[in-house]
Structures are given as C-alpha cells and as structure tokens.
Scaffold this motif. Sequence first.
Motif, PDB file in Angstrom:
ATOM      1  N   VAL A 213       0.848  -1.203   0.000  1.00 27.70           N
ATOM      2  CA  VAL A 213       0.000   0.000   0.000  1.00 27.70           C
ATOM      3  C   VAL A 213       0.880   1.249   0.000  1.00 27.70           C
ATOM      4  CG1 VAL A 213      -1.695   1.341   1.326  1.00 27.70           C
ATOM      5  CG2 VAL A 213      -1.948  -1.140   1.119  1.00 27.70           C
TER       6      VAL A 213
ATOM      7  N   GLU B  97       3.988   1.519  -1.171  1.00 29.46           N
ATOM      8  CA  GLU B  97       4.626   1.643  -2.485  1.00 29.46           C
ATOM      9  C   GLU B  97       3.649   2.154  -3.542  1.00 29.46           C
ATOM     10  OE1 GLU B  97       6.243  -2.260  -3.135  1.00 29.46           O
ATOM     11  OE2 GLU B  97       7.996  -1.875  -1.851  1.00 29.46           O
ATOM     12  N   LYS B  98       2.407   1.752  -3.449  1.00 30.74           N
ATOM     13  CA  LYS B  98       1.405   2.146  -4.442  1.00 30.74           C
ATOM     14  C   LYS B  98       0.901   3.577  -4.227  1.00 30.74           C
ATOM     15  CE  LYS B  98      -2.950   0.761  -6.534  1.00 30.74           C
ATOM     16  NZ  LYS B  98      -4.017  -0.230  -6.587  1.00 30.74           N
ATOM     17  N   HIS B  99       0.668   3.956  -2.955  1.00 32.72           N
ATOM     18  CA  HIS B  99       0.018   5.245  -2.664  1.00 32.72           C
ATOM     19  C   HIS B  99       0.932   6.281  -1.999  1.00 32.72           C
ATOM     20  CE1 HIS B  99      -3.842   3.645  -3.897  1.00 32.72           C
ATOM     21  NE2 HIS B  99      -3.611   2.585  -3.151  1.00 32.72           N
TER      22      HIS B  99
ATOM     23  N   GLU C 173       2.782   9.099  -0.308  1.00 38.13           N
ATOM     24  CA  GLU C 173       2.403  10.219   0.572  1.00 38.13           C
ATOM     25  C   GLU C 173       0.916  10.227   0.904  1.00 38.13           C
ATOM     26  OE1 GLU C 173       3.933  12.898   2.278  1.00 38.13           O
ATOM     27  OE2 GLU C 173       5.648  11.579   1.934  1.00 38.13           O
ATOM     28  N   ARG C 174       0.100   9.865  -0.077  1.00 39.30           N
ATOM     29  CA  ARG C 174      -1.344   9.862   0.144  1.00 39.30           C
ATOM     30  C   ARG C 174      -1.708   8.912   1.285  1.00 39.30           C
ATOM     31  NH1 ARG C 174      -5.079   7.331  -4.062  1.00 39.30           N
ATOM     32  NH2 ARG C 174      -6.971   7.218  -2.861  1.00 39.30           N
ATOM     33  N   PHE C 175      -1.124   7.732   1.290  1.00 34.28           N
ATOM     34  CA  PHE C 175      -1.330   6.747   2.355  1.00 34.28           C
ATOM     35  C   PHE C 175      -0.833   7.289   3.690  1.00 34.28           C
ATOM     36  CE2 PHE C 175       0.860   3.185   4.667  1.00 34.28           C
ATOM     37  CZ  PHE C 175      -0.277   2.598   5.207  1.00 34.28           C
TER      38      PHE C 175
ATOM     39  N   ARG D 175      -3.053  10.050   5.098  1.00 32.49           N
ATOM     40  CA  ARG D 175      -4.388   9.594   5.483  1.00 32.49           C
ATOM     41  C   ARG D 175      -4.363   8.857   6.825  1.00 32.49           C
ATOM     42  NH1 ARG D 175      -7.670   4.749   4.018  1.00 32.49           N
ATOM     43  NH2 ARG D 175      -9.792   5.334   4.526  1.00 32.49           N
TER      44      ARG D 175
END
Length: 181
Positions: free
Chosen positions: A60, A62-64, A66-68, A71
């Motif tokens: 998660v 690696e995929k998202h 800063e957004r992760f 949040r």
Amino acid sequence: MDDEQPLLFTPLVRQPGVEIPDWLFGPAGKAGLPGGLHPTQGVNIAVGIDIIEVDRVRKVFEKHGERFLKRVFTEQEVLQCRNKPARLAGRFAAKEAISKALGTGLHGVKWREMEVVQLRSGRPTVRLHGTAMLRAQQLGLSAFDVSIADLAQLSIAIAVGLQADIAPSARQTNQQAEEES
C-alpha cells in the motif's frame, strides 16, 4: 451445579450508571443471554489487539506513498517511522488495537485521531485527538497503553485502556481541587 446461572461479565467498559445498548448482544438483546450481567466495579480495562502482515502495508505504501501516509499517520509518526514498512505496520496495528479498545473499530474514529509516538526511551505512547478522545472520555478511560512487536513478516499490537472507578467523594474532592487551581 447445573441449576446455577452462568456469570457474564460486562463486555464493554463504560461510564458508571450508563446501560449497555441492547443491540450489542445481537437480535435478542439482553433477553437472549444465558444469565444476568455482572456489573463492573473498581478498575476496568478495555483491550484491543491487532496483527498485520508487513508486506501488505509495504504494498500500500509503495502504491500510494504520501497519500497513504497523510491519510493514516500524523507528521510525528511519519518522522519516527522513517518510511520503514515494519514500523508503519506496527503503528497501523496499534491504531487498529486502540480503535477496538475504544469499542468502535474504525467506524466513528479516524486514523489520525489515534497517534502512536515513541518516547525518547523508545517506548510507544498513545495520544488521542478529536472523536477518539471524546470516545475515551465517554467511556471514562483515564489512561491508555500500547505495546508493539515487529517481525520480518508480521507486526502485532495490543492496546489497553484503563477506567478507574473513582468513589463519589474522591471525584468531588478532585473537582474542587481543579476549580481552586
């Protein structure tokens, strides 16, 4: 022995004198229980536990990116974790455990309202904000503790909220002392 009613303990820490909601016990409510509830007395605890795969958090992150992070984690948590997936997973598990101890799960509280930061000694500590703090106050929780263990593949955390039932005379004395200061 067979004719004795089982002793059921209250499944949720709450303010003294506040009834447990009937819906908590399923469709039949309290009437469907095999025996009466034993009221809580003295010191009560609320416990939550969670375990998570580090690889799940890594994917998660690696995929998202800063957004992760924005949040789920506060700035202080991000700084302390230094983008290490095992540390992020430990904090993630701790937040899940805290939400369970609050009796809400992640319904009603936000990730960033539960903050898990390390003291200089390395020991994790809990800071509650917003709705999570209000929920702890509603339950009469006066302290929270958390413990986290990280392995290569798994992170686990346990959270314990403490509710000390203060006698009415002690409560009045504490209130008077606060008013005078």
